[in-house]
Scaffold this motif. Structure first.
Motif, short mmCIF file in Angstrom:
data_model
loop_
_atom_site.label_atom_id
_atom_site.label_comp_id
_atom_site.label_asym_id
_atom_site.label_seq_id
_atom_site.Cartn_x
_atom_site.Cartn_y
_atom_site.Cartn_z
N TYR A 2 0.85 -1.19 0.00
CA TYR A 2 0.00 0.00 0.00
C TYR A 2 0.89 1.24 0.00
CZ TYR A 2 -3.09 -3.66 1.74
OH TYR A 2 -3.78 -4.83 1.89
N VAL A 6 -4.93 7.19 2.01
CA VAL A 6 -6.27 6.68 2.25
C VAL A 6 -7.19 7.09 1.11
CG1 VAL A 6 -8.26 6.75 3.82
CG2 VAL A 6 -5.92 6.68 4.75
N GLN A 7 -7.91 6.13 0.55
CA GLN A 7 -8.77 6.41 -0.59
C GLN A 7 -10.18 6.84 -0.17
OE1 GLN A 7 -7.89 2.50 -2.29
NE2 GLN A 7 -7.14 3.51 -4.14
N ASN A 83 -10.65 3.91 7.72
CA ASN A 83 -9.81 4.24 6.56
C ASN A 83 -9.69 3.01 5.66
OD1 ASN A 83 -9.22 6.83 7.50
ND2 ASN A 83 -7.43 6.14 8.64
N GLU A 85 -7.89 1.57 1.95
CA GLU A 85 -7.03 1.71 0.76
C GLU A 85 -6.91 0.36 0.09
OE1 GLU A 85 -2.49 2.72 -0.76
OE2 GLU A 85 -2.93 2.82 1.39
N CYS A 144 -2.34 5.60 7.33
CA CYS A 144 -2.06 6.87 6.64
C CYS A 144 -0.57 7.18 6.71
CB CYS A 144 -2.86 7.99 7.31
SG CYS A 144 -2.73 9.59 6.48
#
Length: 210
Positions: A2, A6-7, A83, A85, A144
């Protein structure tokens, strides 16, 4: 792998507790569902979890008790936001740093200060892990990618810009809450190698001096 960017913050629509762990059901956006398959890895609040079920926009993940004990996932309940991702492709731009979603430890939030121009979080990390964290170094906090601003023994400070605050769950946390910490792997390896080298060399130097 990753990137620590954060998406989305997505809601937990169900949390099921069973003897060996918990099943978390998260409502994904259509964008997050693109090409998602059973078994895919997703970063949830910093923890790498595998997709175990999909029904419409609802995606389920299982976390065993060992994971719950090591992370802060045990604090989450239905209705909370987390969060999220998706795992990165080799061709994706990395705007953060490489993280694995393997939580090293949890830290305790000592202070959270939110203002119009951003936020400050201060947290205390167990002594065994503090040696891997340096000023201006990378750190993954709740998934993050962030930069450490200040260090005082095992107390660390990170500044958040308004956009980071808006795109993550940090505004949902308060003093006393546990947060997930993943230290930079390369930094950890370097520190461990130096420690082992020094421990081998110094006794030899002391003996030679005698």
């Amino acid at each position: 792998m990753y990137t620590g960017i954060v998406q989305a913050v997505r809601p937990l629509v169900a949390v099921e507790v069973y003897p060996g762990g918990r099943t978390f059901t998260i409502e994904f956006t259509p964008e997050l569902l693109t090409d998602l398959k059973i078994g895919a890895s997703v970063n949830v609040e910093g923890v790498c979890l595998s997709v175990t079920g999909m029904e419409g926009q609802k995606v389920t993940f299982d976390a065993m008790n060992a994971t719950l004990e090591r992370t802060n996932l045990r604090r989450f309940s239905e209705g909370d936001g987390v969060n999220v991702e998706r795992s990165a492709k080799m061709t994706d731009e990395n705007g953060g740093h490489v993280i694995a979603g393997h939580i090293a430890t949890t830290a305790v939030l000592e202070e959270v200060h939110i203002a119009d121009d951003g936020a400050l979080i201060r947290f205390r990390v167990p002594e065994d892990w503090a040696k891997y964290i340096f000023p201006r170094g990378y750190l993954a906090v709740n998934g993050c990618s962030l930069t450490v601003a200040e260090v005082e023994d095992n107390l660390f400070t990170i500044n958040l810009i308004p956009e980071t605050l808006r795109q993550t769950t940090f505004s949902h946390y308060a003093a006393g809450d546990p947060i997930n910490i993943e230290v930079d792997h390369q930094t950890m390896v370097l520190v461990d190698v130096i420690e082992r080298t020094v421990s081998r060399v110094l006794p030899g130097l002391v003996h030679a001096r005698d």
